[in-house]
Design an enzyme around this catalytic site. Structure first.
Site, PDB file in Angstrom:
ATOM      1  N   GLN A 106       6.938  25.353  73.061  1.00 47.29           N
ATOM      2  CA  GLN A 106       5.794  24.803  73.787  1.00 47.29           C
ATOM      3  C   GLN A 106       5.699  25.399  75.196  1.00 47.29           C
ATOM      4  O   GLN A 106       5.261  24.730  76.136  1.00 47.29           O
ATOM      5  CB  GLN A 106       5.892  23.280  73.863  1.00 47.29           C
ATOM      6  CG  GLN A 106       5.520  22.568  72.590  1.00 47.29           C
ATOM      7  CD  GLN A 106       4.047  22.724  72.244  1.00 47.29           C
ATOM      8  OE1 GLN A 106       3.209  22.934  73.091  1.00 47.29           O
ATOM      9  NE2 GLN A 106       3.734  22.621  70.950  1.00 47.29           N
ATOM     10  N   SER A 107       6.056  26.655  75.331  1.00 48.41           N
ATOM     11  CA  SER A 107       6.049  27.303  76.642  1.00 48.41           C
ATOM     12  C   SER A 107       4.646  27.393  77.227  1.00 48.41           C
ATOM     13  O   SER A 107       3.745  28.010  76.655  1.00 48.41           O
ATOM     14  CB  SER A 107       6.638  28.711  76.519  1.00 48.41           C
ATOM     15  OG  SER A 107       6.396  29.460  77.684  1.00 48.41           O
TER      16      SER A 107
END
Length: 388
Positions: A106-107
């Site tokens: 989920q960068s």
């Protein structure tokens, strides 16, 4: 070197500078740093606002103000855009046709990089770290992944174990070599965009804060700047900029992964890369706020995010600013004398899409709904627009 830019970005016109590349001039107080970027590409919506943040239960005479880098644009990107303004300009200067970067599943940085790349007609390749159980499965369309997959980014999944064993630099270089062998011209951007070039994003942000203070009506003099730390570039730029400029505010970083010693050493490398001639330990105070670990939250942290949103209207992300604000308020409660009478600027670094990955955990905190009770005898009256 920049002759081909007209094919890739918009021509600079009055009021039409978004996505344009222009020469960069450093602030006078940073003019001795080396190297100084030659160009910058306009990606962020700047300046981001600063306003008073009425957090409850602050120590006596303590003021907290909020720098809204969550409003910088780039599909809710936050602090990542500022670094990318310099990194993408460098990628274009090197005639890249693609960019590679790396981060968690989920960068925020990976999503922002992918969007910026597509804006600039570059092909984004993302190496995303996930669990051993999920690495061979479709990564779903949750949060940041939805944006990345909608815009056609190339996703390469890697397990946390492989990431730890091989390292982010080697993984990115392996993909770079593969693309070069295919005839591509890839440009590698490190985790979080945090290298010495990316540090200029928050050196420039300090100049922005200086100008906002000078043009403001409240004459606020900030004693402290507080921000989350996840990869080191943001705090390096803020700390160095604050120490060199007229701000002279003490920078407090709350690390959401690794420990303070790691980040002091990493930031030192970024400072040395700019020939800054200062010690990281002299310009930034780093405290541990990782809790259960990177991108992992306790129920207390998530409830805090909900309570702050309910009390102030400001929604924090669970991975970065949420943990930093939680740790800051905890420190204020435990050490009120340390903060009494201080004027604090908290930098909201964005990342709101990460909340979508926490909906199952958040469910128990946000149950304030009910079916509307309407008597059948109420006469009908149409409003504007029939939606049936």
């Amino acid at each position: 070197m920049y002759g081909h830019l007209k094919k890739q970005v918009s021509t600079v016109m009055a009021g039409f500078e978004f996505l344009s590349v222009k020469p960069y001039t450093a602030p006078s107080w940073a003019s001795y740093l080396d190297p100084i970027p030659s160009h910058i590409v306009s990606l962020a919506h700047l300046p981001t606002p600063i306003h008073r943040w009425n957090l409850p239960n602050l120590p006596a005479n303590t003021e907290v103000w909020l720098k809204r880098d969550d409003l910088s644009g780039m599909q809710l990107s936050g602090n990542k855009v500022r670094k990318l303004e310099f990194l993408m300009a460098d990628a274009i200067a090197e005639s890249a046709d693609s960019v590679i970067t790396i981060g968690g599943i989920q960068s925020n940085h990976c999503r922002a990089t992918a969007v910026a790349a597509k804006y600039l007609n570059l092909d984004p390749f993302l190496i995303l770290r996930t669990s051993k159980l999920l690495v061979d499965q479709d990564p779903t369309l949750t949060g940041n992944l939805l944006v990345e997959r909608l815009i056609g980014a190339h996703l390469q999944l890697i397990s946390k174990e492989e990431y730890s064993q091989i390292g982010s630099v080697t993984l990115a270089n392996l993909l770079k070599e593969k693309l070069i062998n295919q005839g591509r011209r890839p440009y590698v951007i490190p985790v979080g965009g945090s290298n010495s070039l990316g540090t200029w994003g928050y050196l420039e942000a300090v100049r922005e804060i200086e100008l906002q203070i000078q043009s403001g009506t409240s004459n606020v003099k900030f004693d402290d700047i507080v921000v989350a730390c996840g990869s080191g570039g943001t705090i390096a730029g803020l700390a160095l900029g604050s120490s060199l400029s007229t701000l002279k505010a003490r920078v407090h970083a709350f690390s959401v992964c690794d420990d303070p010693d790691f980040f002091h050493n990493f930031v030192q490398g970024l400072l040395d890369g700019l020939k800054a001639g200062v010690s990281s330990r002299d310009i930034v105070h780093i405290q541990n706020a990782k809790g259960l670990g990177y991108a992992m939250n306790t129920s207390e942290e998530l409830n805090f995010v909900k309570e702050v949103a309910e009390a102030t209207g400001v929604v924090l992300d669970p991975v970065y600013s949420g943990k930093a604000a939680y740790a800051m308020l905890k420190d204020m409660n435990e050490n009120p004398k340390k903060w009494e009478g201080r004027k604090i600027l908290f930098v909201h670094t964005g990342g709101l899409l990460g909340l979508y990955d926490k909906v199952d955990q958040l469910g128990s905190f946000v149950g304030n709904w009910q079916r509307m009770d309407v008597n059948e005898s109420v006469p009908r009256q149409d409003g504007i627009g029939k939606m049936f």
